[in-house]
Design a protein around this motif. Structure first.
Motif, PDB file in Angstrom:
ATOM      1  N   MET A  24       0.853  -1.210   0.000  1.00 10.38           N
ATOM      2  CA  MET A  24       0.000   0.000   0.000  1.00 10.38           C
ATOM      3  C   MET A  24       0.879   1.247   0.000  1.00 10.38           C
ATOM      4  O   MET A  24       1.803   1.364   0.776  1.00 10.38           O
ATOM      5  N   LEU A  57      -0.302   6.829   2.900  1.00 10.83           N
ATOM      6  CA  LEU A  57      -1.608   7.463   2.952  1.00 10.83           C
ATOM      7  C   LEU A  57      -1.530   8.894   2.431  1.00 10.83           C
ATOM      8  O   LEU A  57      -2.466   9.390   1.820  1.00 10.83           O
ATOM      9  N   ARG A  69     -10.806  16.993   7.563  1.00 11.90           N
ATOM     10  CA  ARG A  69     -11.564  18.205   7.240  1.00 11.90           C
ATOM     11  C   ARG A  69     -11.462  19.132   8.435  1.00 11.90           C
ATOM     12  O   ARG A  69     -12.195  18.996   9.404  1.00 11.90           O
ATOM     13  N   HIS A  82       2.092   4.776   9.675  1.00 11.64           N
ATOM     14  CA  HIS A  82       1.034   4.984   8.681  1.00 11.64           C
ATOM     15  C   HIS A  82       1.049   3.939   7.593  1.00 11.64           C
ATOM     16  O   HIS A  82       0.139   3.890   6.772  1.00 11.64           O
ATOM     17  N   THR A  83       2.077   3.093   7.594  1.00 15.92           N
ATOM     18  CA  THR A  83       2.132   2.040   6.583  1.00 15.92           C
ATOM     19  C   THR A  83       1.169   0.909   6.910  1.00 15.92           C
ATOM     20  O   THR A  83       0.682   0.230   6.032  1.00 15.92           O
ATOM     21  N   ALA A  84       0.870   0.737   8.193  1.00 15.28           N
ATOM     22  CA  ALA A  84      -0.077  -0.291   8.585  1.00 15.28           C
ATOM     23  C   ALA A  84      -1.499   0.145   8.227  1.00 15.28           C
ATOM     24  O   ALA A  84      -1.750   1.293   7.896  1.00 15.28           O
ATOM     25  N   ALA A  85      -2.426  -0.789   8.299  1.00 10.70           N
ATOM     26  CA  ALA A  85      -3.819  -0.486   7.977  1.00 10.70           C
ATOM     27  C   ALA A  85      -4.324   0.648   8.872  1.00 10.70           C
ATOM     28  O   ALA A  85      -4.094   0.662  10.074  1.00 10.70           O
ATOM     29  N   THR A  86      -5.003   1.590   8.264  1.00  7.05           N
ATOM     30  CA  THR A  86      -5.527   2.723   9.021  1.00  7.05           C
ATOM     31  C   THR A  86      -7.051   2.695   8.982  1.00  7.05           C
ATOM     32  O   THR A  86      -7.658   2.203   8.044  1.00  7.05           O
ATOM     33  N   LEU A 118     -12.132   7.018   7.782  1.00  7.62           N
ATOM     34  CA  LEU A 118     -12.901   8.109   8.362  1.00  7.62           C
ATOM     35  C   LEU A 118     -14.363   7.896   7.980  1.00  7.62           C
ATOM     36  O   LEU A 118     -14.672   7.602   6.836  1.00  7.62           O
ATOM     37  N   GLY A 119     -15.266   8.032   8.906  1.00  5.64           N
ATOM     38  CA  GLY A 119     -16.678   7.901   8.566  1.00  5.64           C
ATOM     39  C   GLY A 119     -17.109   9.019   7.639  1.00  5.64           C
ATOM     40  O   GLY A 119     -16.666  10.141   7.795  1.00  5.64           O
TER      41      GLY A 119
END
Lengths: 216, 216
Positions: free
Chosen positions: A1, A4, A56, B207-211, B214-215
DNA sequence: ATATGTGAATTGATTCACAGCG
DNA sequence: CGCTGTGAATCAATTCACATAT
């Protein structure tokens, strides 16, 4: 991945954070993307796009709250904790860095100074005492060191980087004017003033017509 | 108009030049894009594309002649002359730069050291004597200074940059952790180790791991 | 009224495949 | 046959226009 947040954006977030810290110190409470862009040397479009990649944070009609945005950027960048840093290579540059008084203000803690030269062992370096490089692994383990300044001469840089990696350091700030190779999962940022001079030479060399180059 | 070279490419050309200088010193006469890419930390594709933006220096079937390519890159980058450089800001960092012994090896000449603090005037700084900043314009005119290290504290950086620009300096290597604004035709390169630390903090921040999403 | 957040368009950079020269 | 030089394709980054929220 993929990360981000794009690398180019991370670099600008650091700049925005600086501007926000200055604004907060000056007592400014709110700021628009327009003015933040001006102060950070980029466009309002870019500011909004960058900030939108991590949340945001603004209020339509009235911009961003300086204190909130500063806190959020700190969180996003991983600056809510103190990072421990070692210096490897205690020549002029390593000494100058050890003497730098403002690390704490940026939430970094100098926790070790190392050199391969036994003659340098025991010497004072700012608040630290220089140790032999062979003591680095124990320091990484015991003092939670996760980053290092690599300030050795260029021919020694790869060997020293290998020692750092083997000791478990995953972030290297490379001041040596040479490329170092590290395994996946270890991050290198270059700080390269000689390269900067050479890029300036190109820019001044008349090969390009007048170009704008706002500092980053 | 000479062919324009993208900034990203200029940065890599500087790296290739370093590798070539090392290879020449080691007696290597020819190199392939494959090995040059490996040593420079990039791909063979990238090397060939970069080199093709400024000429055709290789020989199909046998790669590049180290000596020729080094000379050509020097020419393209504007490194066939000696550039005179001043230091503005004689704190710890300015002093450390003045003491740096290898500028000549890179074809740069330190020609002035300046500070606004009158108490620093007359002090030795490496091979130089510190002068007051008000003497900078004369030095730029008389000594052909065209670049400067900007090593003042961040709050003083913009004012000092304005002085440099007014004096006719068109290339600034900005060590201060702040953005400076300059007019068109003046070039700024940032050398930002605090920013480098902060970018490393982000890279190490997990941040490389699964994050978590955001809803929406 | 004002200034953000974001899809769309544009520009730039990198990767690739292979033609072409030695 | 090996390796460069280069158009084409892919990928990333920037710029823009405007709908949207306060």
């Amino acid at each position: 991945m993929p990360p981000l947040i794009p690398p180019a954006t991370v670099g600008r977030l650091v700049t925005y954070l600086r501007v926000l810290t200055d604004l907060a110190a000056a007592g400014v409470e709110r700021i628009s993307s327009d003015e933040l862009g001006e102060r950070a040397g980029t466009s309002a479009f870019q500011v909004r796009k960058d900030l939108a990649t991590c949340g945001r944070f603004g209020t339509r009609g009235s911009g961003y709250a300086v204190a909130t945005l500063e806190r959020e950027l700190r969180r996003v960048l991983g600056l809510t904790r103190v990072w421990s840093v070692a210096i490897v290579g205690m020549g002029r540059l390593g000494q100058a860095l050890a003497d730098y008084p403002n690390f704490a203000e940026y939430d970094f803690a100098l926790r070790g100074a190392f050199d391969v030269d036994p003659a340098k062992g025991g010497l004072a370096a700012g608040p630290l005492v220089v140790r032999h490089l062979s003591e680095l692994p124990a320091a990484v383990r015991d003092d939670g060191i996760s980053m290092a300044f690599l300030t050795v001469p260029a021919p020694a840089a790869q060997v020293a980087a290998d020692v750092l990696v083997a000791a478990g350091v995953r972030g290297i700030l490379n001041f040596a004017p040479t490329v170092i190779h590290v395994p996946d999962g270890v991050h290198v940022e270059g700080v390269d003033f000689l390269g900067g001079l050479q890029r300036l030479a190109f820019a001044l060399g008349g090969h390009t017509a007048a170009t704008i180059d706002l500092g980053v």
